[in-house]
Design a protein around this motif. Sequence first.
Motif, PDB file in Angstrom:
ATOM      1  N   GLY A   1     -40.627  47.266 -32.041  1.00 45.67           N
ATOM      2  CA  GLY A   1     -39.695  46.911 -30.986  1.00 45.67           C
ATOM      3  C   GLY A   1     -38.500  47.846 -30.948  1.00 45.67           C
ATOM      4  O   GLY A   1     -38.039  48.251 -29.874  1.00 45.67           O
ATOM      5  N   ILE A   2     -38.007  48.225 -32.140  1.00 46.44           N
ATOM      6  CA  ILE A   2     -36.860  49.142 -32.192  1.00 46.44           C
ATOM      7  C   ILE A   2     -37.261  50.538 -31.729  1.00 46.44           C
ATOM      8  O   ILE A   2     -36.476  51.250 -31.090  1.00 46.44           O
TER       9      ILE A   2
ATOM     10  N   ASP B   1     -33.504  67.309 -44.108  1.00 47.27           N
ATOM     11  CA  ASP B   1     -32.930  66.600 -42.972  1.00 47.27           C
ATOM     12  C   ASP B   1     -33.926  65.548 -42.482  1.00 47.27           C
ATOM     13  O   ASP B   1     -35.138  65.705 -42.612  1.00 47.27           O
ATOM     14  N   LYS B   2     -33.386  64.475 -41.919  1.00 54.25           N
ATOM     15  CA  LYS B   2     -34.217  63.328 -41.540  1.00 54.25           C
ATOM     16  C   LYS B   2     -33.872  62.885 -40.123  1.00 54.25           C
ATOM     17  O   LYS B   2     -32.741  63.049 -39.664  1.00 54.25           O
ATOM     18  N   ARG B   3     -34.860  62.317 -39.484  1.00 57.21           N
ATOM     19  CA  ARG B   3     -34.654  61.665 -38.181  1.00 57.21           C
ATOM     20  C   ARG B   3     -34.883  60.178 -38.382  1.00 57.21           C
ATOM     21  O   ARG B   3     -35.978  59.748 -38.718  1.00 57.21           O
ATOM     22  N   THR B   4     -33.818  59.386 -38.207  1.00 58.45           N
ATOM     23  CA  THR B   4     -33.898  57.952 -38.489  1.00 58.45           C
ATOM     24  C   THR B   4     -33.707  57.151 -37.205  1.00 58.45           C
ATOM     25  O   THR B   4     -33.389  57.703 -36.141  1.00 58.45           O
TER      26      THR B   4
ATOM     27  N   PRO C   1     -24.148  44.032 -37.429  1.00 60.19           N
ATOM     28  CA  PRO C   1     -23.974  45.450 -37.778  1.00 60.19           C
ATOM     29  C   PRO C   1     -24.404  45.815 -39.200  1.00 60.19           C
ATOM     30  O   PRO C   1     -25.023  46.877 -39.383  1.00 60.19           O
ATOM     31  N   PRO C   2     -24.114  45.007 -40.249  1.00 58.52           N
ATOM     32  CA  PRO C   2     -24.560  45.413 -41.589  1.00 58.52           C
ATOM     33  C   PRO C   2     -26.075  45.587 -41.698  1.00 58.52           C
ATOM     34  O   PRO C   2     -26.561  46.558 -42.285  1.00 58.52           O
ATOM     35  N   LEU C   3     -26.827  44.645 -41.113  1.00 58.95           N
ATOM     36  CA  LEU C   3     -28.283  44.749 -41.177  1.00 58.95           C
ATOM     37  C   LEU C   3     -28.802  45.829 -40.242  1.00 58.95           C
ATOM     38  O   LEU C   3     -29.833  46.451 -40.521  1.00 58.95           O
TER      39      LEU C   3
ATOM     40  N   GLY D   1     -30.949  51.457 -39.805  1.00 54.88           N
ATOM     41  CA  GLY D   1     -30.677  52.860 -39.507  1.00 54.88           C
ATOM     42  C   GLY D   1     -31.119  53.815 -40.594  1.00 54.88           C
ATOM     43  O   GLY D   1     -31.150  55.025 -40.380  1.00 54.88           O
ATOM     44  N   LEU D   2     -31.453  53.309 -41.793  1.00 49.84           N
ATOM     45  CA  LEU D   2     -31.956  54.157 -42.873  1.00 49.84           C
ATOM     46  C   LEU D   2     -33.451  54.455 -42.738  1.00 49.84           C
ATOM     47  O   LEU D   2     -33.992  55.278 -43.475  1.00 49.84           O
ATOM     48  N   THR D   3     -34.114  53.804 -41.797  1.00 48.09           N
ATOM     49  CA  THR D   3     -35.568  53.936 -41.656  1.00 48.09           C
ATOM     50  C   THR D   3     -35.922  55.245 -40.964  1.00 48.09           C
ATOM     51  O   THR D   3     -35.545  55.468 -39.806  1.00 48.09           O
ATOM     52  N   PRO D   4     -36.677  56.129 -41.627  1.00 45.86           N
ATOM     53  CA  PRO D   4     -37.133  57.365 -40.959  1.00 45.86           C
ATOM     54  C   PRO D   4     -38.112  57.032 -39.835  1.00 45.86           C
ATOM     55  O   PRO D   4     -38.928  56.107 -39.958  1.00 45.86           O
TER      56      PRO D   4
END
Length: 552
Positions: A54-55, A241-244, A394-396, A401-404
Amino acid sequence: DFDDMRLSTIVLPFRLLRQDLKNLRRRYVSDWTVFNQLIVASAVYVFFTNLLPGITFASDLYVLTGKSWGTVEVVFSTGLFSIQPLTILGVTGPFSVLAENIFMLCSTSFDIPFLPFMAWSLVHSGWMHFVLAIFNAHDWTMRYVTTFSTEIFSLLNSVIYFHKAVQELQRAHDVLSLAAFLYAVTGAIGTMLVAIFLSTAESWRPLFHKYIRMGLAEYAAAISIVFFIGLPHVGELASLDKRTLQVSDQVFRPSDPNRTVFFVQFWHLPIPWIFAALIPGFIITTLFFFDHEVSSIICTIDRYGTKKPGGFAWDIVLLGITTALCGILGIPPANGLLPQAPLHSESLLHTEEEKITITIGKDEKSELRDVRRVYEQRWSALLHACAILAFISPPLQHVLGLTPTSVLAGLFMFMGQQSLAVNPILPRFFHLLTPPSELPQPSESVKGYRGIHAYTITQIVMTMLIFAVTLTKGAPAFPIIIIACVPARLLLMNHLWHREILRYVDAWACRDGTPEGDKDKKRSGNTIDREEGAEKSTESTTLQTTAKTQDV
């Protein structure tokens, strides 16, 4: 049965709604009495397979709808509920394709604001859902829709998931260095393969204790996702480098910076465009009704051993309410998900003993047999929906946001594989590649595979054509093409394929209460009448001959 009803009874307003309301009263309390660790594992599994895709759709929608819809809107919409507890709701890939094309038409051709036009489209879709439920549309689905269409639709969803995975990797290629991109490809494939491998853990006996094997199998996707989210932050990989995932750091505010509240002033749209919104409203209704009906039916088929009554008509009413509400709030609507709904049922499968009575002659004997059945309950749907709604904070969202995006690509491939694995088109496709001498006999009435192969190729070609349409400006019309497969199967294919071949590949169309089932009954009835007539004729001739002999 459908064939025993008069037409006036079939379209009798509110008939199914009254029936579903009685069924809901009978089952609702018992839906909350079952709770165990398998249900928790199922909730975790559905949480990942619903939220992360979904995201990803949200990141597409954010770019392709001019920031109108983003992560917070999709997460807010995904945490909705259903009357039938095995059905899972969420923002689907086909609707994302549809919405992106409607935005393009609004911004380039119509020159009107997207959200008010979409709001009216969804409001129109809402009352159309009410009409379908009031006039018992589910009965018509059960009578006319066959596995020919549903298998094509399921295959289309699998193709869309694989295509989304490729798109994610293409975007990563555009912004990452070569080394980082190669790791992204490795991470995507690794996420898929580890999840598939762990999902087979129960067959590893005698390796590990049975509870360890069960845990690995039940949390396979979650373990794989968490592992590949953390891996890029370890050792030398941390320097790549990463794309998250793109997430919002604001507290429950719309993604569009020009909006401050979740509300659309839809009444400002010019009246001609309000009526013009009936067209996309009808297309959305067609897509949602077909998608929701198919997902609800597939997750409650005989394979899952469901016993409790359904609530298809009330589900459509609830879907109409949430669809119209989402339009007014300015968020994308959720509907029945494929493959998440059947995957939800798969994750709840367990073995239990059932007492069966066998009659041999005049004697009756009882014995216990192991049967596979799902836990019919509401806890897994509730837990996963609440967990998704919690990620509006926002915290969750920062954790998300850490998910590649490579992990999402791997999850898409895993879900596409899981959906494809239970699609009957896949084994028939493998039969296409198998030498005729190695193929088993299909059935006593079907002697060869030529007709079966032609049927399978037709389904694959139709799927590819519909998918090709989703990549063009005509994408908003693709649900109409899927619905057109229903009359094509019933009216055209009967003249192109032998009756026994269709019965073999599409038995759903030949069950009691369907047009083809009715034809079979008439044929068998005519055959019996002819046989009885022949017997009576023979008896009459014998009596006449006997009478003449006695006269002589």
